[in-house]
Design a protein around this motif. Sequence first.
Motif, PDB file in Angstrom:
ATOM      1  N   MET A  20      42.727  46.310  39.874  1.00  0.00           N
ATOM      2  CA  MET A  20      41.892  45.809  38.660  1.00  0.00           C
ATOM      3  C   MET A  20      42.249  46.724  37.645  1.00  0.00           C
ATOM      4  O   MET A  20      42.859  47.838  37.557  1.00  0.00           O
ATOM      5  CB  MET A  20      40.295  46.433  39.260  1.00  0.00           C
ATOM      6  CG  MET A  20      40.074  45.601  40.369  1.00  0.00           C
ATOM      7  SD  MET A  20      39.515  44.161  40.238  1.00  0.00           S
ATOM      8  CE  MET A  20      37.857  44.379  39.575  1.00  0.00           C
ATOM      9  N   ASP A  21      41.741  46.451  36.312  1.00  0.00           N
ATOM     10  CA  ASP A  21      41.950  47.249  35.121  1.00  0.00           C
ATOM     11  C   ASP A  21      40.482  47.569  34.445  1.00  0.00           C
ATOM     12  O   ASP A  21      39.617  47.452  35.090  1.00  0.00           O
ATOM     13  CB  ASP A  21      42.858  46.422  34.114  1.00  0.00           C
ATOM     14  CG  ASP A  21      42.351  44.977  33.792  1.00  0.00           C
ATOM     15  OD1 ASP A  21      41.122  44.884  33.923  1.00  0.00           O
ATOM     16  OD2 ASP A  21      43.036  44.258  33.050  1.00  0.00           O
ATOM     17  N   ALA A  22      40.551  48.125  33.154  1.00  0.00           N
ATOM     18  CA  ALA A  22      39.512  48.472  32.688  1.00  0.00           C
ATOM     19  C   ALA A  22      38.482  47.349  32.285  1.00  0.00           C
ATOM     20  O   ALA A  22      37.242  47.840  32.085  1.00  0.00           O
ATOM     21  CB  ALA A  22      39.656  49.099  31.387  1.00  0.00           C
ATOM     22  N   TYR A  23      38.983  46.273  32.415  1.00  0.00           N
ATOM     23  CA  TYR A  23      38.046  44.950  32.181  1.00  0.00           C
ATOM     24  C   TYR A  23      37.386  44.614  33.400  1.00  0.00           C
ATOM     25  O   TYR A  23      36.717  43.431  33.306  1.00  0.00           O
ATOM     26  CB  TYR A  23      38.702  43.878  31.323  1.00  0.00           C
ATOM     27  CG  TYR A  23      39.288  44.382  29.906  1.00  0.00           C
ATOM     28  CD1 TYR A  23      38.518  44.488  29.034  1.00  0.00           C
ATOM     29  CD2 TYR A  23      40.330  44.543  29.903  1.00  0.00           C
ATOM     30  CE1 TYR A  23      38.477  44.834  27.625  1.00  0.00           C
ATOM     31  CE2 TYR A  23      40.941  44.942  28.554  1.00  0.00           C
ATOM     32  CZ  TYR A  23      40.316  45.304  27.511  1.00  0.00           C
ATOM     33  OH  TYR A  23      40.402  45.531  26.312  1.00  0.00           O
ATOM     34  N   ALA A  24      37.670  44.996  34.517  1.00  0.00           N
ATOM     35  CA  ALA A  24      36.936  44.827  35.823  1.00  0.00           C
ATOM     36  C   ALA A  24      37.660  43.676  36.288  1.00  0.00           C
ATOM     37  O   ALA A  24      36.972  42.873  37.084  1.00  0.00           O
ATOM     38  CB  ALA A  24      35.520  44.867  35.699  1.00  0.00           C
ATOM     39  N   HIS A  25      38.876  43.338  36.062  1.00  0.00           N
ATOM     40  CA  HIS A  25      39.721  42.076  36.745  1.00  0.00           C
ATOM     41  C   HIS A  25      40.876  42.560  36.959  1.00  0.00           C
ATOM     42  O   HIS A  25      41.266  43.658  36.338  1.00  0.00           O
ATOM     43  CB  HIS A  25      39.304  40.764  35.910  1.00  0.00           C
ATOM     44  CG  HIS A  25      39.868  40.894  34.556  1.00  0.00           C
ATOM     45  ND1 HIS A  25      41.175  41.183  34.213  1.00  0.00           N
ATOM     46  CD2 HIS A  25      39.188  40.585  33.222  1.00  0.00           C
ATOM     47  CE1 HIS A  25      41.251  41.139  32.711  1.00  0.00           C
ATOM     48  NE2 HIS A  25      40.129  40.916  32.222  1.00  0.00           N
ATOM     49  N   VAL A  26      41.514  41.953  37.700  1.00  0.00           N
ATOM     50  CA  VAL A  26      43.138  42.071  38.193  1.00  0.00           C
ATOM     51  C   VAL A  26      43.859  41.965  37.116  1.00  0.00           C
ATOM     52  O   VAL A  26      43.661  41.108  36.033  1.00  0.00           O
ATOM     53  CB  VAL A  26      43.796  41.088  39.026  1.00  0.00           C
ATOM     54  CG1 VAL A  26      44.909  41.265  39.404  1.00  0.00           C
ATOM     55  CG2 VAL A  26      42.889  41.070  40.604  1.00  0.00           C
ATOM     56  N   ASN A  27      44.555  43.229  36.682  1.00  0.00           N
ATOM     57  CA  ASN A  27      45.542  43.500  35.582  1.00  0.00           C
ATOM     58  C   ASN A  27      46.680  42.090  35.618  1.00  0.00           C
ATOM     59  O   ASN A  27      46.962  41.832  36.489  1.00  0.00           O
ATOM     60  CB  ASN A  27      46.020  44.907  35.793  1.00  0.00           C
ATOM     61  CG  ASN A  27      47.013  45.024  34.525  1.00  0.00           C
ATOM     62  OD1 ASN A  27      48.135  44.695  34.338  1.00  0.00           O
ATOM     63  ND2 ASN A  27      46.263  45.587  33.359  1.00  0.00           N
ATOM     64  N   ASN A  28      46.813  41.718  34.367  1.00  0.00           N
ATOM     65  CA  ASN A  28      47.837  40.804  34.161  1.00  0.00           C
ATOM     66  C   ASN A  28      49.092  41.069  34.769  1.00  0.00           C
ATOM     67  O   ASN A  28      49.834  40.260  35.214  1.00  0.00           O
ATOM     68  CB  ASN A  28      47.920  40.480  32.606  1.00  0.00           C
ATOM     69  CG  ASN A  28      48.575  41.550  31.891  1.00  0.00           C
ATOM     70  OD1 ASN A  28      48.582  42.575  32.126  1.00  0.00           O
ATOM     71  ND2 ASN A  28      49.281  41.230  31.135  1.00  0.00           N
ATOM     72  N   THR A  29      49.615  42.282  34.974  1.00  0.00           N
ATOM     73  CA  THR A  29      50.947  42.696  35.481  1.00  0.00           C
ATOM     74  C   THR A  29      51.019  42.264  37.042  1.00  0.00           C
ATOM     75  O   THR A  29      52.012  42.012  37.637  1.00  0.00           O
ATOM     76  CB  THR A  29      51.417  44.028  35.374  1.00  0.00           C
ATOM     77  OG1 THR A  29      50.271  44.859  36.163  1.00  0.00           O
ATOM     78  CG2 THR A  29      51.498  44.367  33.781  1.00  0.00           C
ATOM     79  N   ILE A  30      49.760  42.505  37.577  1.00  0.00           N
ATOM     80  CA  ILE A  30      49.840  42.306  39.094  1.00  0.00           C
ATOM     81  C   ILE A  30      50.044  40.715  39.374  1.00  0.00           C
ATOM     82  O   ILE A  30      50.402  40.472  40.496  1.00  0.00           O
ATOM     83  CB  ILE A  30      48.368  42.836  39.655  1.00  0.00           C
ATOM     84  CG1 ILE A  30      48.134  44.305  39.286  1.00  0.00           C
ATOM     85  CG2 ILE A  30      48.296  42.517  41.165  1.00  0.00           C
ATOM     86  CD1 ILE A  30      49.123  45.209  39.716  1.00  0.00           C
ATOM     87  N   TYR A  31      49.719  39.824  38.610  1.00  0.00           N
ATOM     88  CA  TYR A  31      49.756  38.373  39.054  1.00  0.00           C
ATOM     89  C   TYR A  31      51.625  38.145  39.322  1.00  0.00           C
ATOM     90  O   TYR A  31      51.878  37.275  40.037  1.00  0.00           O
ATOM     91  CB  TYR A  31      49.496  37.590  37.785  1.00  0.00           C
ATOM     92  CG  TYR A  31      47.996  37.404  37.742  1.00  0.00           C
ATOM     93  CD1 TYR A  31      47.178  36.442  38.280  1.00  0.00           C
ATOM     94  CD2 TYR A  31      47.161  38.480  37.246  1.00  0.00           C
ATOM     95  CE1 TYR A  31      45.779  36.366  37.893  1.00  0.00           C
ATOM     96  CE2 TYR A  31      45.857  38.249  37.180  1.00  0.00           C
ATOM     97  CZ  TYR A  31      44.930  37.399  37.452  1.00  0.00           C
ATOM     98  OH  TYR A  31      43.804  37.305  37.467  1.00  0.00           O
ATOM     99  N   PHE A  32      52.271  38.729  38.432  1.00  0.00           N
ATOM    100  CA  PHE A  32      53.763  38.767  38.528  1.00  0.00           C
ATOM    101  C   PHE A  32      54.166  39.237  39.995  1.00  0.00           C
ATOM    102  O   PHE A  32      55.024  38.900  40.556  1.00  0.00           O
ATOM    103  CB  PHE A  32      54.291  39.535  37.608  1.00  0.00           C
ATOM    104  CG  PHE A  32      54.076  38.781  36.045  1.00  0.00           C
ATOM    105  CD1 PHE A  32      55.205  37.691  35.735  1.00  0.00           C
ATOM    106  CD2 PHE A  32      53.235  39.183  35.246  1.00  0.00           C
ATOM    107  CE1 PHE A  32      54.888  37.033  34.618  1.00  0.00           C
ATOM    108  CE2 PHE A  32      53.273  38.428  33.954  1.00  0.00           C
ATOM    109  CZ  PHE A  32      53.961  37.384  33.704  1.00  0.00           C
TER     110      PHE A  32
END
Length: 136
Positions: A20-32
């Motif tokens: 998760m990131d500061a916006y309380a959802h999975v960080n964009n880099t993790i999708y990769f």
Amino acid sequence: MTERRVLLHTTRIPVRWGDMDAYAHVNNTIYFRYCEQARVEWLEQGGYMVSIDEDEGPVIINAACTFLIPVTYPATVIVRAYAGAPGRSSVMNWYEIGVEGDDRIYAEGSAKVVWMNHASGKSVPLPEALRKRVEN
């Protein structure tokens, strides 16, 4: 999907709190990373180790992801990996990322996989058995 795509592999990956990131959802880099995991599992199930210790192997030359719906913790993502028609030394892969228990697509990704000779750094023909797997 307009182009013919073959389902290669489906994997399930638990979302970690640290994804998760500061916006309380999975960080964009993790999708990769999710797409990478599905790709590596598919290749290794076919007997192709993703390792620099091999003379030849897969590398990606580009990757993209479109984020449609935020994934949040706790969840288990389901990644479906697809392939298009193989070229001489490459094959296009596409990914659909969903969440277990929900039929919606949360993200769509892609990566171009190129078979490479690690010593020369040059592309080489796809292994014939791999070519047949994505053609069928």
